[in-house]
Design an enzyme around this catalytic site. Structure first.
Site, PDB file in Angstrom:
ATOM      1  N   GLY A  42     -62.305 -33.854   3.332  1.00 44.80           N
ATOM      2  CA  GLY A  42     -62.991 -34.977   3.956  1.00 44.80           C
ATOM      3  C   GLY A  42     -64.322 -35.277   3.296  1.00 44.80           C
ATOM      4  O   GLY A  42     -65.281 -35.681   3.949  1.00 44.80           O
ATOM      5  N   LEU A  62     -64.882 -27.847  11.540  1.00 43.90           N
ATOM      6  CA  LEU A  62     -65.848 -28.665  12.265  1.00 43.90           C
ATOM      7  C   LEU A  62     -65.167 -29.368  13.418  1.00 43.90           C
ATOM      8  O   LEU A  62     -64.232 -30.145  13.222  1.00 43.90           O
ATOM      9  CB  LEU A  62     -66.492 -29.687  11.322  1.00 43.90           C
ATOM     10  CG  LEU A  62     -67.618 -29.142  10.437  1.00 43.90           C
ATOM     11  CD1 LEU A  62     -67.041 -28.305   9.288  1.00 43.90           C
ATOM     12  CD2 LEU A  62     -68.459 -30.268   9.872  1.00 43.90           C
ATOM     13  N   SER A 107     -66.061 -30.814  17.699  1.00 40.80           N
ATOM     14  CA  SER A 107     -66.805 -31.881  18.368  1.00 40.80           C
ATOM     15  C   SER A 107     -67.223 -31.418  19.757  1.00 40.80           C
ATOM     16  O   SER A 107     -66.533 -30.611  20.387  1.00 40.80           O
ATOM     17  CB  SER A 107     -65.929 -33.129  18.487  1.00 40.80           C
ATOM     18  OG  SER A 107     -66.502 -34.068  19.379  1.00 40.80           O
ATOM     19  N   SER A 108     -68.333 -31.958  20.252  1.00 45.92           N
ATOM     20  CA  SER A 108     -68.799 -31.602  21.589  1.00 45.92           C
ATOM     21  C   SER A 108     -67.859 -32.090  22.686  1.00 45.92           C
ATOM     22  O   SER A 108     -67.947 -31.634  23.833  1.00 45.92           O
ATOM     23  CB  SER A 108     -70.198 -32.174  21.830  1.00 45.92           C
ATOM     24  OG  SER A 108     -70.179 -33.591  21.757  1.00 45.92           O
ATOM     25  N   CYS A 109     -66.932 -33.000  22.361  1.00 41.80           N
ATOM     26  CA  CYS A 109     -66.011 -33.522  23.376  1.00 41.80           C
ATOM     27  C   CYS A 109     -64.970 -32.491  23.805  1.00 41.80           C
ATOM     28  O   CYS A 109     -64.165 -32.750  24.693  1.00 41.80           O
ATOM     29  CB  CYS A 109     -65.319 -34.789  22.890  1.00 41.80           C
ATOM     30  SG  CYS A 109     -64.113 -34.518  21.586  1.00 41.80           S
ATOM     31  N   TYR A 115     -58.104 -36.572  21.231  1.00 42.69           N
ATOM     32  CA  TYR A 115     -58.938 -36.075  20.143  1.00 42.69           C
ATOM     33  C   TYR A 115     -59.497 -34.700  20.496  1.00 42.69           C
ATOM     34  O   TYR A 115     -59.497 -33.775  19.667  1.00 42.69           O
ATOM     35  CB  TYR A 115     -60.071 -37.066  19.888  1.00 42.69           C
ATOM     36  CG  TYR A 115     -61.070 -36.638  18.839  1.00 42.69           C
ATOM     37  CD1 TYR A 115     -60.738 -36.666  17.480  1.00 42.69           C
ATOM     38  CD2 TYR A 115     -62.344 -36.228  19.195  1.00 42.69           C
ATOM     39  CE1 TYR A 115     -61.654 -36.286  16.515  1.00 42.69           C
ATOM     40  CE2 TYR A 115     -63.273 -35.840  18.231  1.00 42.69           C
ATOM     41  CZ  TYR A 115     -62.920 -35.879  16.895  1.00 42.69           C
ATOM     42  OH  TYR A 115     -63.834 -35.496  15.937  1.00 42.69           O
ATOM     43  N   LYS A 174     -59.074 -30.970  18.640  1.00 42.68           N
ATOM     44  CA  LYS A 174     -60.202 -30.154  18.188  1.00 42.68           C
ATOM     45  C   LYS A 174     -60.170 -28.762  18.819  1.00 42.68           C
ATOM     46  O   LYS A 174     -60.503 -27.765  18.168  1.00 42.68           O
ATOM     47  CB  LYS A 174     -61.518 -30.860  18.487  1.00 42.68           C
ATOM     48  CG  LYS A 174     -61.790 -32.050  17.582  1.00 42.68           C
ATOM     49  CD  LYS A 174     -61.864 -31.630  16.130  1.00 42.68           C
ATOM     50  CE  LYS A 174     -62.204 -32.757  15.191  1.00 42.68           C
ATOM     51  NZ  LYS A 174     -62.269 -32.313  13.773  1.00 42.68           N
ATOM     52  N   ASN A 227     -73.394 -35.317  18.898  1.00 39.67           N
ATOM     53  CA  ASN A 227     -73.200 -36.642  18.303  1.00 39.67           C
ATOM     54  C   ASN A 227     -73.938 -36.736  16.968  1.00 39.67           C
ATOM     55  O   ASN A 227     -75.153 -36.535  16.911  1.00 39.67           O
ATOM     56  CB  ASN A 227     -73.735 -37.717  19.255  1.00 39.67           C
ATOM     57  CG  ASN A 227     -73.047 -37.679  20.602  1.00 39.67           C
ATOM     58  OD1 ASN A 227     -71.864 -37.965  20.725  1.00 39.67           O
ATOM     59  ND2 ASN A 227     -73.799 -37.300  21.631  1.00 39.67           N
ATOM     60  N   HIS A 265     -69.313 -45.264  16.415  1.00 42.89           N
ATOM     61  CA  HIS A 265     -70.076 -44.596  17.463  1.00 42.89           C
ATOM     62  C   HIS A 265     -71.336 -45.394  17.791  1.00 42.89           C
ATOM     63  O   HIS A 265     -71.665 -46.373  17.131  1.00 42.89           O
ATOM     64  CB  HIS A 265     -70.418 -43.172  17.039  1.00 42.89           C
ATOM     65  CG  HIS A 265     -69.237 -42.260  16.991  1.00 42.89           C
ATOM     66  ND1 HIS A 265     -68.679 -41.813  15.803  1.00 42.89           N
ATOM     67  CD2 HIS A 265     -68.479 -41.718  17.977  1.00 42.89           C
ATOM     68  CE1 HIS A 265     -67.646 -41.031  16.073  1.00 42.89           C
ATOM     69  NE2 HIS A 265     -67.496 -40.954  17.384  1.00 42.89           N
TER      70      HIS A 265
END
Length: 324
Positions: A13, A108, A110-112, A139, A143, A168, A182
């Site tokens: 990526g 990596l 995500s906070s979600c 999503y 993760k 974020n 975003h």
């Protein structure tokens, strides 16, 4: 290792916001042979192609920054794409890395990943303790699977695969699409266009009261390299084999209203802000507990206003090629 002694580091990526920042950080530090592939050169959702890549490239370390990402609108509109593509990318790279003998990998997330109604600030041990935010559940599930892949391969195969969960993110190479981006790039583009058009006001979704934490992507890259290079004993002492991921953030947040005012200032927009309260606010607050990362010797250094200035300067310099 290669004959030169420098580790061959694959950044998956590398054209995205986070991947490109990791490349900059690795180049700044030196001492690594960086390996990249474009999407046209390597489809990360193709298991056979990924396996062949690892078999032929003698990779020593992997930064897994490749992902399909987007805001609320994109997650709501393309849930199947978000869960499928992210699951395939993670599974193919993590298994391909293991099968070819790669001992070190950083995933990596995500906070979600954390429950919607989670205590603030969000601690790592809140994972899987409640219901996820419905708008980005596919999503988030993908993760979470990536974290558990790393933990499972560590437990069964003795590799050293680590996970970091950023808050974020924003910065150079972000997606400035009008609908699928975003909050920071979306607002920055709208304020920029409003200033050019001499518009009297800009309408923003929601009430402006939700609180969010924002981390500049160069800070994220620095944290990622720091965590990857930590001595295993130090890392293990601050994690748990069944809960090994580490939050990455600033440890501070602001309201969306405060964020919008700062972006207006940075972009030079002097009109008024109008709040469309018929639109959803989302979660009231999302703040990371970063005490574990601080105990491991890293803290953020880029303030929100300085980071926004840097991002807007990049946007202006790359206006013709920016992702919109």
């Amino acid at each position: 290792m290669t004959g030169s002694g420098a580790p061959r580091v694959f950044v998956a990526g590398h054209r995205g916001m986070v991947g490109s920042a990791i490349i900059r950080q690795l180049e700044k530090a030196g001492g690594a042979e960086i390996v990249t592939r474009t999407r046209a050169e390597l489809d990360l959702t193709d298991q056979a192609a990924v396996r062949c890549f690892f078999e032929s490239e003698a990779i020593d370390q992997v930064y897994l920054a490749a992902a399909k990402v987007g805001g609320i609108h994109a997650n709501n509109t393309y849930p199947a794409e978000f869960i499928f593509e992210n699951l395939m990318i993670e599974a193919n790279i993590i298994h391909g890395a293991y099968a070819s003998g790669v001992k070190k990998l950083l995933f990596l997330g995500s906070s979600c990943i954390y429950p919607r109604a989670v205590a603030q600030p969000m601690r790592e041990d809140a994972l899987l303790t409640g219901v996820l935010e419905p708008t980005n559940e596919p999503y988030a599930v993908a993760k979470i699977a990536g974290i558990k892949l790393c933990e499972s391969y560590n437990r069964q195969y003795g590799v050293d695969y680590r996970s970091v969960m950023p808050t974020n993110l924003y910065g150079p190479n972000d997606n400035f699409h009008a609908e699928n981006s975003h909050v920071i790039p979306a607002l920055m583009r709208r304020f920029h266009e409003a200033r050019l058009a001499n518009a009297p006001s800009v309408t923003i979704w929601g009430s402006g009261t939700p609180m969010r934490e924002f981390l500049h992507v160069d800070d994220m890259a620095a944290a990622s390299v720091h965590v990857m290079n930590l001595d295993k004993a130090a890392y293990d002492a601050n994690t748990d084999p069944m809960l090994s991921h580490i939050n990455v953030g600033t440890g501070a947040d602001c309201t969306i209203h405060e964020l919008a005012e700062t972006i207006a200032k940075v972009t030079g927009f002097e009109g008024t802000l109008a709040w469309d309260t018929t639109k959803p606010d989302g979660t009231a607050r999302k703040l990371m507990d970063v005490s574990r990362l601080k105990a491991l010797g890293w803290s953020s250094t880029i303030s929100l206003e300085d980071g926004l200035k840097d991002t807007y300067q990049w946007f202006l310099e790359n206006a013709e090629t920016v992702r919109t």
